[in-house]
Design a protein around this motif. Structure first.
Motif, mmCIF file in Angstrom:
data_model
loop_
_atom_site.group_PDB
_atom_site.id
_atom_site.type_symbol
_atom_site.label_atom_id
_atom_site.label_comp_id
_atom_site.label_asym_id
_atom_site.label_seq_id
_atom_site.Cartn_x
_atom_site.Cartn_y
_atom_site.Cartn_z
ATOM 1 N N ILE A 10 0.892 -1.169 0.000
ATOM 2 C CA ILE A 10 0.000 0.000 0.000
ATOM 3 C C ILE A 10 0.925 1.213 0.000
ATOM 4 N N TYR A 12 2.504 5.022 0.176
ATOM 5 C CA TYR A 12 2.465 6.200 1.041
ATOM 6 C C TYR A 12 1.830 7.355 0.292
ATOM 7 N N THR A 24 4.782 -1.890 -9.928
ATOM 8 C CA THR A 24 4.310 -2.988 -9.082
ATOM 9 C C THR A 24 2.823 -3.249 -9.330
ATOM 10 N N ASP A 49 -1.265 3.779 2.307
ATOM 11 C CA ASP A 49 -0.705 3.733 3.652
ATOM 12 C C ASP A 49 -0.734 5.169 4.150
ATOM 13 N N TRP A 244 4.375 0.446 10.508
ATOM 14 C CA TRP A 244 4.472 -0.834 9.790
ATOM 15 C C TRP A 244 3.598 -1.928 10.414
ATOM 16 N N GLY A 275 8.743 -4.199 -3.513
ATOM 17 C CA GLY A 275 10.056 -3.761 -3.981
ATOM 18 C C GLY A 275 11.116 -4.181 -2.967
ATOM 19 N N ASP A 277 13.134 -2.574 -1.352
ATOM 20 C CA ASP A 277 13.287 -1.683 -0.202
ATOM 21 C C ASP A 277 12.489 -2.139 1.005
ATOM 22 N N ILE A 278 11.461 -2.958 0.779
ATOM 23 C CA ILE A 278 10.605 -3.316 1.917
ATOM 24 C C ILE A 278 10.585 -4.829 2.143
ATOM 25 N N HIS A 307 10.784 -7.543 -6.076
ATOM 26 C CA HIS A 307 11.310 -7.076 -7.365
ATOM 27 C C HIS A 307 12.351 -5.990 -7.170
ATOM 28 N N LEU A 310 13.661 0.364 -10.321
ATOM 29 C CA LEU A 310 13.662 0.956 -11.662
ATOM 30 C C LEU A 310 14.514 2.214 -11.682
ATOM 31 N N MET A 317 15.809 7.228 -9.884
ATOM 32 C CA MET A 317 14.621 8.084 -9.907
ATOM 33 C C MET A 317 14.784 9.248 -8.950
HETATM 34 N N1 MSP Z 1 3.870 2.209 2.526
HETATM 35 C C1 MSP Z 1 4.981 1.357 2.340
HETATM 36 C C2 MSP Z 1 4.544 -0.044 1.999
HETATM 37 C C3 MSP Z 1 3.662 -0.690 3.010
HETATM 38 S S1 MSP Z 1 3.149 -2.265 2.498
HETATM 39 C C4 MSP Z 1 2.426 -2.898 3.817
HETATM 40 C C5 MSP Z 1 5.847 1.897 1.213
HETATM 41 N N2 MSP Z 1 5.224 2.683 0.332
HETATM 42 S S2 MSP Z 1 5.897 3.420 -0.941
HETATM 43 O O1 MSP Z 1 4.922 4.346 -1.449
HETATM 44 O O2 MSP Z 1 7.171 3.930 -0.601
HETATM 45 O O3 MSP Z 1 5.967 2.321 -2.024
HETATM 46 C C6 MSP Z 1 6.943 1.388 -2.026
HETATM 47 C C7 MSP Z 1 6.785 0.476 -3.214
HETATM 48 O O4 MSP Z 1 6.643 1.198 -4.446
HETATM 49 C C8 MSP Z 1 8.047 -0.340 -3.423
HETATM 50 O O5 MSP Z 1 8.164 -1.420 -2.589
HETATM 51 C C9 MSP Z 1 7.859 -0.719 -4.853
HETATM 52 O O6 MSP Z 1 6.892 -1.718 -4.889
HETATM 53 C C10 MSP Z 1 7.343 0.555 -5.480
HETATM 54 N N3 MSP Z 1 8.431 1.451 -5.940
HETATM 55 C C11 MSP Z 1 8.676 2.724 -5.533
HETATM 56 N N4 MSP Z 1 9.749 3.214 -6.227
HETATM 57 C C12 MSP Z 1 10.222 2.282 -7.056
HETATM 58 C C13 MSP Z 1 11.232 2.205 -8.032
HETATM 59 N N5 MSP Z 1 12.056 3.203 -8.292
HETATM 60 N N6 MSP Z 1 11.352 1.053 -8.726
HETATM 61 C C14 MSP Z 1 10.503 0.009 -8.533
HETATM 62 N N7 MSP Z 1 9.556 0.040 -7.628
HETATM 63 C C15 MSP Z 1 9.417 1.122 -6.818
HETATM 64 O O7 MSP Z 1 7.003 1.568 1.172
#
Ligand code: MSP
Length: 683
Positions: A10, A12, A24, A49, A244, A275, A277-278, A307, A310, A317
């Protein structure tokens, strides 16, 4: 009946939908569509989120109440996805009551099981990540120790908190990863998680008191907080949950109330797409929270597919670059399905990948216009030209070419299914394009126009019916990736748009090359070729300069280390996944004979022994450096699986590797330091 429950993170709401989050979501949508096509019961969940310090800060910056801010920001995500043909079954917001209830319930279960206790947290926190860090997690940047992702100094926190006893779950988590090896994919991520957990887990601070925009900790009676508080005033603080704990629970709360059918049908989740990162949040915290709340191992999520990241035109980015690749603007200029196709095709799912405007146009022209579009238009054109007066086209005069195409169709079907099942959409697409390439080749070889000239009408009908059948299969196979293209293809083929129905497997295709001609229409080409002017127009509309912008993060000229004199800087090439490299078949070849190609001062016709039955002919542009006779007996490195090419009318089946010096007359060949058997693999 099979069921499939797929989720995205979800997102942010302090950001807007961008290419990363679109990526995603598109993958999740394609997987959901694939499973719908197979007749499974599908649930595709995404959402926003909306709690936490970061969001509270953003609302403050904008001068609005958090509630008003998240309402507007969440709506942007909800509205964006349909523009990319993403059709989630549910969109969850963490500020909804249905979510808050479930999160508090999960908390109570963890607490009652003794997995949550009161204490004081002293340590570091990055608001950007909404994550706790230890000193050893930080990296050095401009002389300071900073968060490895945001490059900002983390806050030093000291506040009363509730802890989750993560350390108590170390062994059970390790046993769980062992028992369910496919829980984390790809394998490299699984290894990363296992080694992290083996390194030891610390208890996790799961509540905060220094801000209030979060889900209140239930039953947080100050008098009951025995371990909390260094002073009486702390006891009065209100605890909100760590974002979280709140966010991860969305996957559970979207199942609805006790009585809901969703509750029993859609649990556990089949795939959480995330992604890299998480990764830790989903593969360590999330199963640990569920374990603590009493979920048995077999009721934990089945797979977290991680994954890569990007980049855009080779650059990380940044806010400004993200705007250039605003996904909805791209979809407006090129079509939604083209954007979906490109992202799913270009990036090996699981690995980092690059979004490049130039590559997007190149793929569009090669794989959509020249391949798929051409197959459709050319064949409908041929039907109109050669046999429009026939009510039906039947494949009554089949031969080996037809058998080959049918075989290619079956291979594509199996490959596409396997690709989607293993969460590898790029492999599914590669398999489908195998059939499209085979279809174009078939028409060239079967040459219906030549058969028509000879008056072989049964052959003409067979060829046209066979190609139309291949196109029918393709129209089904591409649907998860390009739903509108599938509809448009089918309209031209005189077929109804695909409708998915639970319990009906639209991928149980049978090969029936027997077609009425009524309903076939030669429509507008679905992928008109984009020429240089077209590309310039598109780039201008998107605000893309051909030379990529300098990203905000690029090192300033003054920061760059001076280049050593005499050494040209090396432009770093795009990162290559091992699997991609492994597809290049490099072999040691022994030169058996060699002669000049007439009328060329550069080309040599080389016969190379690659350990195969017969020598290979390779036409190599090395003649300005080497006399033919000097090469005989030499061992060279050959790219053995390069598609054959014709050079000055001569077939060349491979490429000899060389290193260029000052000019074409200054080449060095690559050769093993000791002789190796011809055909030995170079790896
Ligand atoms: N809110 C948390 C996730 C909570 S899930 C219970 C979060 N949100 S976020 O808005 O930062 O989105 C993260 C997700 O966005 C990444 O895990 C990925 O799926 C996607 N991406 C954001 N930037 C990205 C790239 N540059 N490349 C690929 N995916 C990316 O973390």
């Amino acid at each position: 009946m099979d069921r499939f429950y797929v989720t995205t993170p979800i997102y942010y709401v302090n950001d807007v939908p961008h290419l990363g989050t679109a990526y995603t979501t598109i993958v999740a949508d394609a997987l959901a569509r694939f499973h719908r096509l197979r007749g499974s019961q599908v649930r595709f969940l995404t959402g926003t989120d909306e709690h936490g310090e970061k969001i509270e800060q953003r609302a403050k910056e904008l001068g609005v109440a958090p509630r008003a801010f998240v309402d507007g920001a969440s709506q942007k995500f909800r509205e964006a996805w349909p523009h990319l043909s993403c059709t989630p079954d549910d969109f969850i917001r963490t500020t909804e009551d249905r979510h808050v209830r479930v999160v508090q319930d999960l908390w109570r279960k963890c607490r009652d099981a003794g997995a949550i206790y009161a204490g004081t947290y002293r340590g570091l926190y990055c608001v950007g990540c909404e994550a706790y860090y230890t000193e050893k997690d930080l990296v050095e940047h401009e002389g300071a120790q900073v968060c490895p992702i945001h490059r900002t100094k983390p806050q030093v926190l000291e506040e009363p908190t509730y802890f989750f006893k993560l350390s108590a779950f170390q062994d059970r988590l390790l046993a769980f990863y062992e028992k369910y090896p496919s829980f984390v994919a790809p394998e490299t991520r699984r290894n990363e998680v296992i080694s992290f957990v083996k390194g030891g887990l610390q208890d996790l601070s799961v509540s905060r008191t220094s801000f209030s925009w979060g889900i209140p900790v239930p039953d947080d009676d100050p008098e009951r907080r025995t371990g909390l508080g260094r002073s009486g005033s702390d006891k009065a603080e209100k605890h909100v949950m760590y974002v979280w704990f709140d966010a991860l629970t969305n996957y559970l709360s979207a199942r609805g109330e006790e009585t809901s059918v969703l509750r029993t049908t859609f649990w556990p989740p089949d795939v959480h797409l995330v992604g890299k990162d998480i990764l830790r949040f989903h593969t360590i915290y999330w199963p640990a929270f569920l374990m603590a709340a009493g979920f048995p191992d077999e009721q934990l999520p089945k797979k977290v597919f991680v994954h890569g990241w990007l980049t855009i035109n080779g650059q990380k980015m940044s806010k400004s670059l993200r705007n250039v690749v605003e996904p909805l603007a791209l979809a407006r200029e090129l079509g939604t399905d083209v954007v979906r196709f490109y992202l799913l095709r270009e990036i090996n799912f699981g690995q980092d990948g690059d979004f490049s405007h130039a590559q997007l146009i190149a793929r569009y022209n090669a794989e959509l216009a020249d391949s798929l579009g051409n197959l459709l238009n050319r064949n409908l054109g041929l039907v109109t030209k050669l046999r429009a007066d026939q009510p039906t086209l039947a494949a009554t005069a089949k031969g080996p070419l037809e058998e080959k195409l049918e075989e290619a169709a079956r291979t594509a079907l199996a490959g596409a299914i396997a690709g989607f099942v293993e969460v590898a959409p790029h492999k599914a697409i590669e398999a489908i394009w195998g059939l499209i390439r085979a279809g174009n080749k078939y028409v060239d070889e079967a040459a219906p126009w030549a058969e028509a000239k000879k008056g072989e009408n049964a052959r003409v009908d067979t060829i046209l019916a066979t190609t139309l059948e291949a196109l029918r299969w393709i129209s089904v196979l591409v649907w998860p990736v390009m739903p509108s293209v599938s509809d448009r293809m089918r309209a031209q083929l005189g077929l109804p748009a695909l409708a998915t129905a639970q319990g009906t497997d639209a991928l149980a295709l049978t090969w029936t090359p027997d077609r009425p001609t009524a309903g076939l229409t030669v429509g507008q080409p679905i992928f008109p070729k984009i020429d240089a002017d077209g590309q310039a127009r598109i780039f201008a509309a998107l605000g893309v300069t051909t030379a990529p912008e300098v990203p905000a993060e690029a090192p300033k000229a003054a920061d760059k280390k001076p280049e050593k004199k005499g050494r040209a800087p090396i432009e770093p090439a795009k990162e290559l996944a091992y699997e991609e490299f492994a597809r290049v078949d490099l072999r040691i070849g022994t030169v058996l004979s060699c002669e000049r190609v007439p009328k060329s001062d550069k080309l040599l016709k080389v016969q190379v022994d690659l350990g195969e039955e017969a020598p290979r002919q390779v036409v190599a542009g090395i003649g300005k450096t080497f006399a033919p006779e000097a090469l005989v007996g030499k061992q060279v490195v050959v790219v053995a699986n390069l598609a054959p090419a014709k050079l000055m009318g001569l077939e060349s089946r491979g490429m000899i590797l060389a290193v260029r010096g000052e000019s074409d007359a200054d080449l060095a060949l690559l050769s093993p330091t000791v002789a190796r058997a011809a055909g030995s693999r170079v790896s």
